[in-house]
Design a protein around this motif. Structure first.
Motif, short mmCIF file in Angstrom:
data_model
loop_
_atom_site.label_atom_id
_atom_site.label_comp_id
_atom_site.label_asym_id
_atom_site.label_seq_id
_atom_site.Cartn_x
_atom_site.Cartn_y
_atom_site.Cartn_z
N GLU A 58 0.85 -1.20 0.00
CA GLU A 58 0.00 0.00 0.00
C GLU A 58 0.89 1.24 0.00
O GLU A 58 2.00 1.23 0.49
CB GLU A 58 -0.96 -0.02 1.19
N GLY A 59 0.39 2.30 -0.57
CA GLY A 59 1.17 3.55 -0.60
C GLY A 59 1.98 3.69 -1.88
O GLY A 59 1.66 3.08 -2.90
N PHE A 60 3.05 4.46 -1.80
CA PHE A 60 3.82 4.80 -2.99
C PHE A 60 5.30 4.54 -2.71
O PHE A 60 5.80 4.84 -1.63
CB PHE A 60 3.61 6.27 -3.33
N ILE A 61 6.00 3.96 -3.69
CA ILE A 61 7.44 3.71 -3.53
C ILE A 61 8.18 4.47 -4.61
O ILE A 61 7.85 4.37 -5.80
CB ILE A 61 7.74 2.19 -3.61
N LEU A 62 9.18 5.24 -4.21
CA LEU A 62 10.00 6.01 -5.15
C LEU A 62 11.35 5.33 -5.26
O LEU A 62 12.00 5.05 -4.24
CB LEU A 62 10.16 7.45 -4.65
N ASP A 63 11.77 5.06 -6.48
CA ASP A 63 13.01 4.30 -6.70
C ASP A 63 14.23 5.22 -6.58
O ASP A 63 14.94 5.47 -7.55
CB ASP A 63 12.94 3.65 -8.09
#
Length: 409
Positions: free
Chosen positions: A93-98
Motif C-alpha cells: 500500500e502507498g507509494f514507492i520512489l526508486d
C-alpha cells in the motif's frame, strides 16, 4: 446495403443472446471477487505469468479493488526489480520512489508535508549562451562564488518557508543546498524520474511547483510516514498513508529485465480488463462458449428471416464459429471435430460447454473457471461488425501512380 442490414440484425441478435446469459454478482462481494479472480487468471493464462497465475491474479484483483471503482490505473504503480523469482512479487500500500535518501538526511519522517518541485538546484551560473566573465583577481572570483551561494541560500530559505519536511525535486540538488536542507532537518530527494514525481504529486494530493515566491498558492502533498526500505539489494523510499488512499505499488521480481518487461505487460493487460469489469460487473464464460452461443441464436434468426439478408446472417454465424476453431487450431487440436461437438452440446438449453485445451476435448468452462468480461466481449463483437461494415461500404479503391524516379545519370 443488404449485407450490412443482415450484419446489423445478426450483431444485435448476438449481443442480446450474450447479455441474456451474462451474470452479475456485484451485490455479493465474495462471489464478485471470485469472478474477478477467474477473469484475471483467464487473461494471464496465455502470458509469461501463466505458471504463477493465481498469485498474480490475486495481486491484480487486490490492486483494482483498492481503487473502489474509480478506474484510475495511474494510482497503481509497478516497480520492476531484477533478482529473486516471479513468485517473490508483492503488493504494497502507498507509494514507492526508486531513489536513495542522501547522506546526512533524516531516514524517517512522520506526518510529512511534501513539496514536489521541478527546479534547478545546482549553483546558479550565468546561463546566457556565449557570455564570458573576466576578472582581474582571485578575490573577484571569490566574490562571484559568494554571490552564487547567497542566491542559492535565498532560494533554499524560500523553499523551507513553505513549512515542509520533505522536498522532492525532478532535477539535481548540489551539495550546498543539500547541506542546508539537512541542517533544517528536511529530507531532500533529487533526480526523481518524471513519471515518479507526477504520480507522487497525484497520490499525495500535491502539485508540481517551479517557483516559490507565493507559498500560499503552492499545494503541498501529505502522507503519514516516509521511510527507507530494502527490496533485494536496493534501497527505496516508501511513502505510506498517502492522501489518495487507493494508491498502491506492485513490486515485480524476476530473473532478468526481459522477464520483468514481459511480466509488466501481462499484468497491465489483466489490470485493464479488471478495471473494465469493476465498471460493468457482468461476466460471461470463455473458451469459445460465447461465440458458439451467439452463432446458435444468429442461425435461428437466419432461418426466420426472409430474403437475401438471411444469407448475410448465416455467414455472420459462420464467422462467429471461427473463434473456437482458432482456439482449437492454436492448441494443436482437431478443430473440425471439437467445433462440431461444441455445436451439438449447445443445441441443449443452458449449456456451459467450451473448449478445454488442456484435455483437448469439450469441457464445462464454468467448472474450469474460464471467464471473460461482458463489456470487453461486447466491445469486440460490435467493433468487429463496424469494421466489416466500413470495408463493405468502400466501392472503389483509387491508387495513385507511383512517383517517377528521376534519371540522375
Amino acid at each position: 446495403m443488404t449485407i450490412i442490414d443482415g450484419y446489423r440484425m445478426a450483431a444485435e441478435c448476438a449481443r442480446a443472446a450474450l447479455e441474456k446469459r451474462a451474470r452479475d454478482n456485484k451485490a455479493d462481494p465474495v462471489k464478485f471477487r471470485e469472478d474477478l479472480l477467474n477473469i484475471a487468471m483467464t487473461t494471464l493464462s496465455s502470458k509469461i505469468l501463466a505458471q504463477d497465475k493465481l498469485h498474480f491474479a490475486n495481486l491484480a484483483v487486490d490492486a483494482v479493488l483498492r481503487l473502489k471503482g474509480s478506474g484510475n490505473l495511474e494510482a497503481i504503480q509497478i516497480i520492476k526489480k531484477a533478482g529473486g523469482s516471479l513468485k517473490d512479487s508483492f503488493l504494497d500500500e502507498g507509494f514507492i520512489l526508486d531513489k536513495k535518501i542522501g547522506i546526512g538526511q533524516p531516514k524517517r519522517v512522520e506526518n510529512a508535508k511534501i513539496l514536489v518541485a521541478n527546479t534547478a538546484m545546482d549553483t546558479d551560473k550565468i546561463k546566457i549562451y556565449g557570455a564570458r566573465v573576466r576578472v582581474d583577481s582571485m578575490a573577484k572570483i571569490g566574490e562571484i562564488e559568494a554571490a552564487e551561494k547567497s542566491k542559492m541560500r535565498q532560494k533554499v530559505e524560500k523553499i523551507i518557508g513553505h513549512g515542509i519536511n520533505c522536498f522532492v525535486n525532478r532535477q539535481l540538488i548540489y551539495n550546498f543546498p543539500e547541506e542546508l536542507f539537512a541542517d533544517a532537518g528536511i529530507l531532500a530527494i533529487e533526480h526523481a524520474d518524471f513519471d515518479g514525481i507526477e504520480r507522487l504529486a497525484l497520490v499525495t494530493g500535491g502539485e508540481i511547483a517551479s517557483t516559490f515566491d507565493n507559498p500560499e498558492s503552492v499545494r503541498l502533498g501529505h502522507c503519514k510516514l516516509i521511510e527507507e526500505i530494502m527490496i533485494g539489494e536496493d534501497k527505496l523510499i516508501h511513502f505510506s498513508g498517502v492522501d489518495l488512499g487507493q494508491a498502491c505499488t506492485i513490486i515485480l521480481r524476476g530473473a532478468s529485465s526481459h522477464v520483468l518487461d514481459e511480466a509488466e505487460r501481462s499484468l497491465h493487460d489483466a489490470l485493464c480488463v479488471l478495471q473494465q469489469t469493476v465498471g460493468d460487473s457482468r461476466v460471461v464464460l470463455g473458451g469459445g462458449w460465447p461465440e458458439v452461443l451467439m452463432a446458435r441464436h444468429v442461425d435461428e434468426l437466419a432461418r426466420k428471416t426472409p430474403g437475401k439478408k438471411s444469407l448475410a446472417i448465416e455467414s455472420y454465424a459462420t464467422a462467429l464459429r471461427a473463434i473456437p476453431t482458432i482456439i482449437a487450431d492454436n492448441s494443436g487440436l482437431d478443430s473440425a471435430e471439437l467445433v462440431a461437438q461444441l455445436r451439438a452440446e449447445h443445441a441443449k438449453e443452458d449449456s456451459t460447454a467450451g473448449i478445454d485445451v488442456i484435455l483437448g476435448a469439450v469441457g464445462n468452462v464454468e467448472k474450469l473457471g474460464i471467464f471473460e468480461s461482458f463489456k470487453v466481449k461486447q466491445a469486440v463483437l460490435l467493433s468487429a461488425t463496424e469494421a466489416a461494415e466500413m470495408i463493405l461500404r468502400v466501392d472503389d479503391i483509387i491508387k495513385c501512380a507511383p512517383r517517377q524516379r528521376e534519371d540522375r545519370m
